[in-house]
Enzyme design. Structure first.
Site, PDB file in Angstrom:
ATOM      1  N   CYS A  72      37.567  18.991  45.135  1.00  0.00           N
ATOM      2  CA  CYS A  72      38.485  17.433  45.214  1.00  0.00           C
ATOM      3  C   CYS A  72      39.551  16.887  44.853  1.00  0.00           C
ATOM      4  O   CYS A  72      39.928  15.497  44.951  1.00  0.00           O
ATOM      5  CB  CYS A  72      36.913  16.666  44.504  1.00  0.00           C
ATOM      6  SG  CYS A  72      35.250  17.007  45.535  1.00  0.00           S
ATOM      7  N   HIS A  90      35.006   8.148  48.527  1.00  0.00           N
ATOM      8  CA  HIS A  90      35.868  10.040  48.517  1.00  0.00           C
ATOM      9  C   HIS A  90      36.757  10.607  49.815  1.00  0.00           C
ATOM     10  O   HIS A  90      35.959  11.385  49.794  1.00  0.00           O
ATOM     11  CB  HIS A  90      34.641  10.610  47.435  1.00  0.00           C
ATOM     12  CG  HIS A  90      35.176  11.506  46.555  1.00  0.00           C
ATOM     13  ND1 HIS A  90      36.448  12.084  46.354  1.00  0.00           N
ATOM     14  CD2 HIS A  90      34.526  12.926  46.519  1.00  0.00           C
ATOM     15  CE1 HIS A  90      36.802  13.358  45.898  1.00  0.00           C
ATOM     16  NE2 HIS A  90      35.323  13.882  45.365  1.00  0.00           N
ATOM     17  N   CYS A 128      35.969  15.876  38.708  1.00  0.00           N
ATOM     18  CA  CYS A 128      35.278  17.022  38.575  1.00  0.00           C
ATOM     19  C   CYS A 128      35.587  17.792  40.306  1.00  0.00           C
ATOM     20  O   CYS A 128      36.083  17.444  41.397  1.00  0.00           O
ATOM     21  CB  CYS A 128      34.088  16.401  38.757  1.00  0.00           C
ATOM     22  SG  CYS A 128      32.885  15.726  40.015  1.00  0.00           S
TER      23      CYS A 128
END
Length: 381
Positions: free
Chosen positions: A88, A336, A366
């Site tokens: 990510c 996201h 994260c």
């Protein structure tokens, strides 16, 4: 030689199967590349590399999507591209690589950013054909198959976060994002995307106005029957791309570019890969220690809302004031798009700092494998 961010731009964030789902991720990347040099007012042949984050490097996002995006943008064949996967945090890592390369004298002008079309390349697509990224030696060490949702449940339990608390944080994310959108705070950073049928997508699609704790309370938990995590307090599956232009001080001066911000400190940290989501805490602590700055020196914090417990646990440990944390909402409301999220957040951070004359801003997120990047930006006056 210094390195400065002189321009940043992003697409709107599209919902899964929403407005951007009909655009090939290479072409979605090309949209922001074209807009970036247009806004900067420089010729694309001056770009020495494109460092591009992408997580699902399979199908339409494989074969070095960075290079394919450069060519789809119509840039000269002399401009190369390389694709980064730190899960990510891929496009946040792209920025850090770009800045380090300019500081080392390898480049004078480089683009950092990323993309993800989760509508077209679903999560898990990379292993759909068989095989597992978790080897026998990995499972022998951890006796578990890491799962982000379970990791979020572990965090909620470890930091004693109730269902009502995580739902309240999630409702706040939608409320703040809606307020920012209504005030036009995202308009300048977004390049509208024109679809093949002529439709123009210019707004983030994920914001759910009127979200309340009471409404969220009706949603069924997904990963644990007596847990707290459900679709409403998790980041949305999304499509989007974003890009930043990083140049040397000398290049900026030569080409009449106005520096917006510089990377003051950039670190990466690793932690428990089973809980997976807790590394923003040690990454932030490392960034603050290395920078010599304190919590009070930082005017805004962006902690990616992969799941509500991530920024909530981070806040409990770090002690950042609520009004400085994700002031324009986060991934729960905005979405996201994995490999594009780091650059999407960085773009919003740069615009927010400039608009509010904030000297220092910190971003962390994260990442799969129990990792996290943390980057401190400093506004250039």
């Amino acid at each position: 030689m210094g390195a400065v961010i002189v321009e940043a731009v992003r697409t709107p964030v599209g919902k899964r199967n929403g407005g951007l789902s009909g655009i090939h991720p290479v072409d979605l990347s090309a949209v922001v590349l074209q807009e970036l040099v247009k806004r900067a007012g420089i010729a694309p042949e001056l770009i020495e590399d494109v460092i591009w984050g992408c997580v699902g490097q399979v199908g339409e996002q494989t074969h070095d999507i960075a290079r394919n995006a450069v060519l789809a943008a119509g840039w000269p064949e002399s401009v190369p591209g390389v694709t980064v996967d730190r899960q990510c945090g891929s496009s946040q890592q792209s920025l850090n690589f770009a800045v380090a390369s300019v500081l080392a004298g390898h480049y004078e002008a480089v683009v950092a950013g990323g993309v993800e079309s989760m509508s077209r390349v679903p999560m898990g697509a990379a292993v759909a054909g068989g095989g597992s990224p978790l080897s026998p030696k990995f499972t022998e060490r951890y006796h578990a198959s890491p799962n982000q949702g379970i990791g979020a449940e572990i965090m909620a339990e470890k930091w004693a976060l109730s269902r009502a608390e995580v739902d309240a944080f999630s409702a706040r994310s939608h409320e703040r994002a809606a307020a920012a959108q209504d005030a036009g705070l995202f308009d300048a950073q977004i390049v509208p995307v024109t679809l093949p049928d002529g439709t123009v997508v210019s707004k983030d699609e994920g914001i759910r106005r009127g979200t309340t704790v009471e409404k969220l309370a009706g949603l069924k938990t997904v990963f644990k029957e007596d847990g707290v995590i459900h679709a409403g307090n998790s980041s949305q599956i999304s499509d989007g791309a974003a890009a930043l232009l990083i140049v040397s001080d000398e290049f900026a001066s030569k080409h009449g570019l106005t520096p917006i911000a510089r990377v003051h400190t950039a670190v990466v940290a690793g932690a428990d890969p089973v809980m997976m989501l807790g590394a923003p805490i040690p990454a932030t602590e490392k960034a603050l220690q290395r920078s010599g700055l304190t919590i009070d020196d930082i005017g805004v914090f962006e902690v990616n809302e992969a799941f509500a417990p991530v920024p909530m646990a981070w806040q409990k440990e770090i002690g950042a004031p609520d009004e400085k944390l994700n002031p324009n909402g986060g991934a729960i409301a905005l979405g996201h798009p994995l490999g594009g999220s780091g650059a999407r957040i960085l773009t919003d951070l740069v615009f927010h700092m400039r608009r509010n004359d904030i000297r220092y801003g910190l971003q962390t997120m994260c990442e799969g494998g129990g990792q996290a990047n943390a980057t401190i930006l400093e506004l250039v006056k």
